[in-house]
Design an enzyme around this catalytic site. Structure first.
Site, PDB file in Angstrom:
ATOM      1  CB  THR A 173      -0.910   0.020   1.240  1.00  0.00           C
ATOM      2  OG1 THR A 173      -1.561  -1.238   1.353  1.00  0.00           O
ATOM      3  CG2 THR A 173      -1.927   1.134   1.137  1.00  0.00           C
ATOM      4  CG  HIS A 198       1.468  -6.876  -2.105  1.00  0.00           C
ATOM      5  ND1 HIS A 198       1.396  -6.629  -0.756  1.00  0.00           N
ATOM      6  CD2 HIS A 198       2.342  -7.903  -2.249  1.00  0.00           C
ATOM      7  CE1 HIS A 198       2.179  -7.478  -0.110  1.00  0.00           C
ATOM      8  NE2 HIS A 198       2.762  -8.259  -0.998  1.00  0.00           N
ATOM      9  CG  MET A 291      -2.355  -3.705   5.413  1.00  0.00           C
ATOM     10  SD  MET A 291      -4.064  -3.557   4.821  1.00  0.00           S
ATOM     11  CE  MET A 291      -3.994  -4.516   3.308  1.00  0.00           C
TER      12      MET A 291
END
Length: 359
Positions: A173, A198, A291
């Site tokens: 994130t 990600h 995160m």
């Protein structure tokens, strides 16, 4: 328990109702308002001052990107984009992250027809992360234009650089902008770089192309089997883990569609563990905003194998989860602010080069 207060903006009444049901089903969050478009939402947002905003992109009267830019200049707050795929696709969503959105959730029109229950964990986890995110105000417009970017200092290349050195990067994130900021200051002959961020499959190719346009180095989505070259960065595709391997004397990339690790494929831990196994003390690890804990165990394995590791500091992270976990287990040598990361990493490359020459 203090609940995270969420405001929903989406032109579909069905989606607004589904998001409201999903969010209100959680004990730690609640929907405090909803609107069909940004113009209808403006006064309600001022009155309620939500903790997190969910925002669609394609809406009547004002699109989500236009509203996001205005919001982040005048009243910045954590925003999670939740939108169907459009013809413009990933470029639009990368622009949303550039403007300051914390994260995005991509849903297909088929998923909307069948309901969004399968998105519950993703939606609620990203709202939780957004509620703790550090958002920054966009620069104000001057004569209709943003302030021009300040020139970046030249990063001096190390003497006697070796093609054997590698920089291994992981993020989640907030990572798209952090990776961009890290890469654009690197010299064209820096060590080869492997990156896991990600991202879903629809995004990684466009993200790599964007980084390639902005950087002195060449950036591409990894294909698997490439020899890792200086001045090149290889980004994990959204459908596969990226691993470092050796083919004779050369470092090469490898892709794997093995099961997700820490809920992710690609996983930062998978990349870091492979770097520990095959690169050892030739590697420099960098863990950026994100995160969760993906990457912490792999970074510890890298340090135990002789790598030197950096973590982004809390003040410059959007979400401090991944760096904090790596620091907590003793995987990190240096904690560095994002604006300083490129210089500090290249200083370490130079120190490694000098040591190898003396040997």
């Amino acid at each position: 328990m203090k609940k995270t207060r969420v405001f929903v903006i989406d032109d579909s009444a069905l989606i607004r109702n589904l998001l409201t049901q999903i969010i209100n089903s959680q004990p730690d969050m609640e929907v405090i308002g909803a609107a069909s478009d940004p113009l209808a939402a403006r006064e309600m947002i001022r009155a309620t001052n939500p903790d997190v905003l969910t925002l669609d992109i394609e809406m009547p009267r004002m699109d989500g990107l236009t509203f996001l830019e205005k919001l982040m200049r005048l009243h910045p707050m954590p925003v999670v984009m939740i939108s169907t795929l459009t013809n413009q696709g990933s470029d639009v969503r990368l622009r949303a992250l550039e403007l300051g959105a914390v994260d995005y959730i991509v849903k297909s029109k088929m998923d909307i027809r069948n309901g969004m229950e399968s998105y519950t964990d993703e939606i609620t986890n990203k709202i939780r992360a957004a509620s703790t995110a550090r958002v920054r105000r966009l620069e104000p417009l001057v004569n209709g234009h943003a302030h021009p970017a300040q020139p970046r200092p030249t990063i001096f290349k190390p003497q006697n650089s070796s093609t054997e050195k590698l920089i291994i990067v992981g993020a989640s994130t907030g990572g798209t902008e952090a990776i961009k900021d890290f890469l654009i200051g690197l010299p064209s002959d820096c060590p080869g770089i492997l990156i896991t961020q990600h991202m879903p499959p629809a995004f990684t190719r466009s993200f790599a192309e964007r980084l390639d346009r902005l950087s002195k180095i060449r950036v591409a989505e990894a294909r698997g089997g490439e020899r890792i070259l200086p001045g090149h960065a290889y980004l994990a595709p959204g459908h596969s883990h990226l691993l470092l391997k050796k083919n004779g004397a050369n470092y090469v990339t490898e892709l794997s569609q093995a099961e997700p690790i820490n809920r992710f494929r690609p996983s930062v831990d998978v990349l870091f563990h492979s770097a520990a196994k095959y690169a050892g003390s030739n590697a420099i690890g960098v863990i950026l905003t994100g995160m969760g804990k993906d990457g912490a165990a792999g970074m510890l394995a890298m340090r135990q194998a002789g790598a030197y590791n950096f973590a982004q500091d809390e003040a410059s992270c959007v979400v401090f989860g991944m760096p904090r976990e790596a620091i907590a287990i003793g995987a990190v040598e240096e904690t560095v602010s994002l604006p300083e990361m490129t210089r500090r990493v290249m200083n370490r490359v130079a120190a490694m080069s000098s040591r190898s020459v003396r040997i």
